[in-house]
Design an enzyme around this catalytic site. Structure first.
Site, PDB file in Angstrom:
ATOM      1  N   GLY A  30       0.822  -1.255  -0.086  1.00 20.12           N
ATOM      2  CA  GLY A  30       0.165   0.101   0.074  1.00 20.12           C
ATOM      3  C   GLY A  30       0.818   1.162  -0.060  1.00 20.12           C
ATOM      4  O   GLY A  30       2.021   1.009  -0.010  1.00 20.12           O
ATOM      5  N   SER A  44       9.456   1.318  -1.500  1.00 20.12           N
ATOM      6  CA  SER A  44      10.368   2.166  -2.060  1.00 20.12           C
ATOM      7  C   SER A  44      11.649   1.989  -1.266  1.00 20.12           C
ATOM      8  O   SER A  44      12.738   1.709  -1.994  1.00 20.12           O
ATOM      9  CB  SER A  44      10.118   3.541  -2.229  1.00 20.12           C
ATOM     10  OG  SER A  44       8.988   3.682  -3.342  1.00 20.12           O
ATOM     11  N   THR A  88       9.150   6.552 -13.105  1.00 16.29           N
ATOM     12  CA  THR A  88       8.093   6.741 -14.038  1.00 16.29           C
ATOM     13  C   THR A  88       7.308   8.183 -13.527  1.00 16.29           C
ATOM     14  O   THR A  88       6.243   8.376 -14.397  1.00 16.29           O
ATOM     15  CB  THR A  88       7.290   5.596 -13.877  1.00 16.29           C
ATOM     16  OG1 THR A  88       6.642   5.491 -12.535  1.00 16.29           O
ATOM     17  CG2 THR A  88       8.162   4.513 -14.299  1.00 16.29           C
ATOM     18  N   HIS A 132      12.113  11.912  -2.915  1.00 17.69           N
ATOM     19  CA  HIS A 132      12.903  10.468  -3.154  1.00 17.69           C
ATOM     20  C   HIS A 132      14.290  10.819  -3.508  1.00 17.69           C
ATOM     21  O   HIS A 132      14.966   9.989  -3.252  1.00 17.69           O
ATOM     22  CB  HIS A 132      11.794   9.903  -4.502  1.00 17.69           C
ATOM     23  CG  HIS A 132      10.810   9.057  -3.840  1.00 17.69           C
ATOM     24  ND1 HIS A 132      11.071   7.577  -4.270  1.00 17.69           N
ATOM     25  CD2 HIS A 132       9.788   9.179  -3.303  1.00 17.69           C
ATOM     26  CE1 HIS A 132       9.861   6.843  -3.459  1.00 17.69           C
ATOM     27  NE2 HIS A 132       9.215   7.944  -2.934  1.00 17.69           N
TER      28      HIS A 132
END
Length: 168
Positions: free
Chosen positions: A10, A16, A35, A50
Protein backbone atom coordinates in the site's frame (compact mmCIF):
# COMPACT_ATOMS: atom_id res chain seq x y z
CA UNK A 1 19.83 -13.88 -16.66
CA UNK A 2 19.53 -11.11 -14.09
CA UNK A 3 17.43 -11.49 -10.99
CA UNK A 4 13.98 -9.87 -11.13
CA UNK A 5 11.99 -8.79 -8.09
CA UNK A 6 8.52 -7.23 -7.72
CA UNK A 7 7.70 -5.38 -4.50
CA UNK A 8 4.09 -4.44 -3.82
CA UNK A 9 2.22 -2.88 -0.94
CA UNK A 10 0.00 0.00 0.00
CA UNK A 11 0.86 3.68 -0.05
CA UNK A 12 3.59 4.54 2.48
CA UNK A 13 4.12 0.86 3.28
CA UNK A 14 7.91 1.14 2.96
CA UNK A 15 8.15 -0.55 -0.42
CA UNK A 16 10.37 2.10 -2.08
CA UNK A 17 12.94 2.02 0.73
CA UNK A 18 12.92 -1.78 0.67
CA UNK A 19 13.41 -1.70 -3.11
CA UNK A 20 16.29 0.77 -2.81
CA UNK A 21 18.01 -1.42 -0.21
CA UNK A 22 17.48 -4.57 -2.26
CA UNK A 23 18.74 -2.93 -5.45
CA UNK A 24 21.92 -1.64 -3.81
CA UNK A 25 22.38 -5.10 -2.32
CA UNK A 26 22.71 -6.35 -5.91
CA UNK A 27 25.45 -3.88 -6.88
CA UNK A 28 27.49 -0.94 -5.56
CA UNK A 29 26.04 1.44 -8.16
CA UNK A 30 22.48 1.34 -9.42
CA UNK A 31 20.10 2.93 -11.90
CA UNK A 32 16.83 4.42 -10.65
CA UNK A 33 14.20 4.39 -13.41
CA UNK A 34 11.61 6.94 -12.30
CA UNK A 35 8.17 6.85 -13.90
CA UNK A 36 6.67 9.80 -12.00
CA UNK A 37 5.83 13.08 -13.68
CA UNK A 38 5.61 16.35 -11.75
CA UNK A 39 2.26 17.67 -12.97
CA UNK A 40 1.78 19.77 -9.81
CA UNK A 41 3.71 21.16 -6.85
CA UNK A 42 2.78 18.31 -4.50
CA UNK A 43 4.10 15.68 -6.94
CA UNK A 44 7.25 17.74 -7.55
CA UNK A 45 7.82 17.74 -3.79
CA UNK A 46 7.35 13.95 -3.61
CA UNK A 47 9.86 13.45 -6.41
CA UNK A 48 12.36 15.79 -4.72
CA UNK A 49 12.06 13.88 -1.41
CA UNK A 50 12.71 10.56 -3.19
CA UNK A 51 15.75 12.04 -4.96
CA UNK A 52 17.14 13.55 -1.74
CA UNK A 53 16.94 10.16 -0.03
CA UNK A 54 19.16 8.54 -2.65
CA UNK A 55 22.91 8.92 -2.53
CA UNK A 56 25.59 9.32 -5.20
CA UNK A 57 25.56 5.60 -5.97
CA UNK A 58 22.31 6.15 -7.93
CA UNK A 59 21.97 7.35 -11.52
CA UNK A 60 18.40 8.47 -12.28
CA UNK A 61 16.69 7.88 -15.61
CA UNK A 62 13.27 9.52 -15.89
CA UNK A 63 10.93 7.55 -18.17
CA UNK A 64 7.16 7.87 -17.79
CA UNK A 65 6.10 5.72 -20.78
CA UNK A 66 8.77 3.70 -22.61
CA UNK A 67 9.71 1.34 -19.80
CA UNK A 68 10.65 -1.70 -21.92
CA UNK A 69 12.90 0.42 -24.15
CA UNK A 70 14.55 1.97 -21.09
CA UNK A 71 15.22 -1.45 -19.55
CA UNK A 72 16.80 -2.61 -22.83
CA UNK A 73 18.90 0.57 -23.01
CA UNK A 74 20.12 0.29 -19.40
CA UNK A 75 20.74 -3.47 -19.34
CA UNK A 76 24.32 -4.24 -18.38
CA UNK A 77 26.19 -4.53 -15.12
CA UNK A 78 24.25 -2.17 -12.84
CA UNK A 79 21.03 -3.29 -11.17
CA UNK A 80 17.95 -1.19 -11.96
CA UNK A 81 15.05 -0.06 -9.80
CA UNK A 82 11.76 0.84 -11.50
CA UNK A 83 9.61 3.02 -9.24
CA UNK A 84 6.77 2.60 -9.92
CA UNK A 85 4.63 0.45 -12.19
CA UNK A 86 1.33 1.98 -11.10
CA UNK A 87 2.50 5.48 -12.08
CA UNK A 88 3.74 4.03 -15.38
CA UNK A 89 0.32 2.45 -15.94
CA UNK A 90 -1.42 5.71 -15.08
CA UNK A 91 0.80 7.57 -17.55
CA UNK A 92 0.00 5.02 -20.27
CA UNK A 93 -3.75 5.11 -19.65
CA UNK A 94 -3.92 8.92 -19.54
CA UNK A 95 -1.93 9.19 -22.78
CA UNK A 96 -4.23 6.72 -24.54
CA UNK A 97 -1.43 4.21 -25.09
CA UNK A 98 -1.95 0.45 -25.32
CA UNK A 99 -1.15 -0.41 -21.68
CA UNK A 100 -1.95 -4.10 -22.17
CA UNK A 101 0.52 -4.34 -25.06
CA UNK A 102 3.15 -2.40 -23.10
CA UNK A 103 2.71 -4.79 -20.18
CA UNK A 104 3.06 -7.84 -22.46
CA UNK A 105 6.23 -6.35 -23.96
CA UNK A 106 7.65 -5.74 -20.48
CA UNK A 107 6.77 -9.25 -19.29
CA UNK A 108 8.51 -10.79 -22.30
CA UNK A 109 11.60 -8.65 -21.69
CA UNK A 110 12.08 -9.34 -17.97
CA UNK A 111 13.49 -12.89 -18.30
CA UNK A 112 15.93 -11.72 -21.00
CA UNK A 113 17.60 -9.05 -18.84
CA UNK A 114 21.23 -9.68 -17.93
CA UNK A 115 21.33 -7.17 -15.04
CA UNK A 116 19.02 -7.38 -12.04
CA UNK A 117 15.82 -5.33 -11.98
CA UNK A 118 13.58 -4.49 -9.03
CA UNK A 119 10.05 -3.21 -9.67
CA UNK A 120 7.86 -1.28 -7.23
CA UNK A 121 4.08 -1.27 -7.59
CA UNK A 122 1.06 -0.37 -5.49
CA UNK A 123 -1.49 -2.87 -4.30
CA UNK A 124 -4.67 -0.99 -5.22
CA UNK A 125 -7.46 -3.57 -5.19
CA UNK A 126 -7.95 -3.99 -1.44
CA UNK A 127 -10.12 -0.89 -0.98
CA UNK A 128 -13.61 0.12 -1.94
CA UNK A 129 -14.93 0.03 -5.49
CA UNK A 130 -14.29 3.47 -6.99
CA UNK A 131 -17.31 5.52 -7.99
CA UNK A 132 -16.11 6.56 -11.47
CA UNK A 133 -15.34 4.49 -14.56
CA UNK A 134 -11.76 5.72 -15.05
CA UNK A 135 -10.81 4.85 -11.47
CA UNK A 136 -12.41 1.39 -11.80
CA UNK A 137 -10.59 0.81 -15.10
CA UNK A 138 -7.30 1.84 -13.50
CA UNK A 139 -7.84 -0.40 -10.46
CA UNK A 140 -8.64 -3.37 -12.70
CA UNK A 141 -5.71 -2.68 -15.04
CA UNK A 142 -3.30 -2.30 -12.09
CA UNK A 143 -4.38 -5.69 -10.75
CA UNK A 144 -3.81 -7.31 -14.15
CA UNK A 145 -0.42 -5.61 -14.62
CA UNK A 146 0.70 -6.69 -11.14
CA UNK A 147 -0.34 -10.29 -11.80
CA UNK A 148 1.48 -10.37 -15.14
CA UNK A 149 4.68 -8.79 -13.86
CA UNK A 150 4.72 -11.04 -10.78
CA UNK A 151 4.55 -14.12 -13.01
CA UNK A 152 7.55 -12.83 -14.96
CA UNK A 153 9.65 -12.03 -11.88
CA UNK A 154 11.76 -14.42 -9.84
CA UNK A 155 10.64 -12.98 -6.50
CA UNK A 156 7.54 -11.24 -5.15
CA UNK A 157 7.52 -9.26 -1.91
CA UNK A 158 4.66 -7.61 -0.03
CA UNK A 159 5.50 -4.68 2.23
CA UNK A 160 3.10 -3.98 5.11
CA UNK A 161 3.72 -1.12 7.57
CA UNK A 162 7.44 -1.22 6.83
CA UNK A 163 7.72 -4.99 7.16
CA UNK A 164 8.54 -7.06 4.08
CA UNK A 165 7.00 -10.49 3.53
CA UNK A 166 8.41 -12.76 0.83
CA UNK A 167 5.49 -14.18 -1.17
CA UNK A 168 7.40 -15.94 -3.97
Amino acid sequence: MGKSILITGGVRSGKSRLAEDMTLGLGRRAIYIATAQAHDAEMADRIARHQARRGPEWRTVAEPLQLARTLRDTDGDAPRLVDCLTLWLSNLMLSGADWDGACAELCALIPRQSAPVVFVTNEVGAGIVPENALARAFRDAAGLVNQSISRSCDELWLCVAGHPIKVK
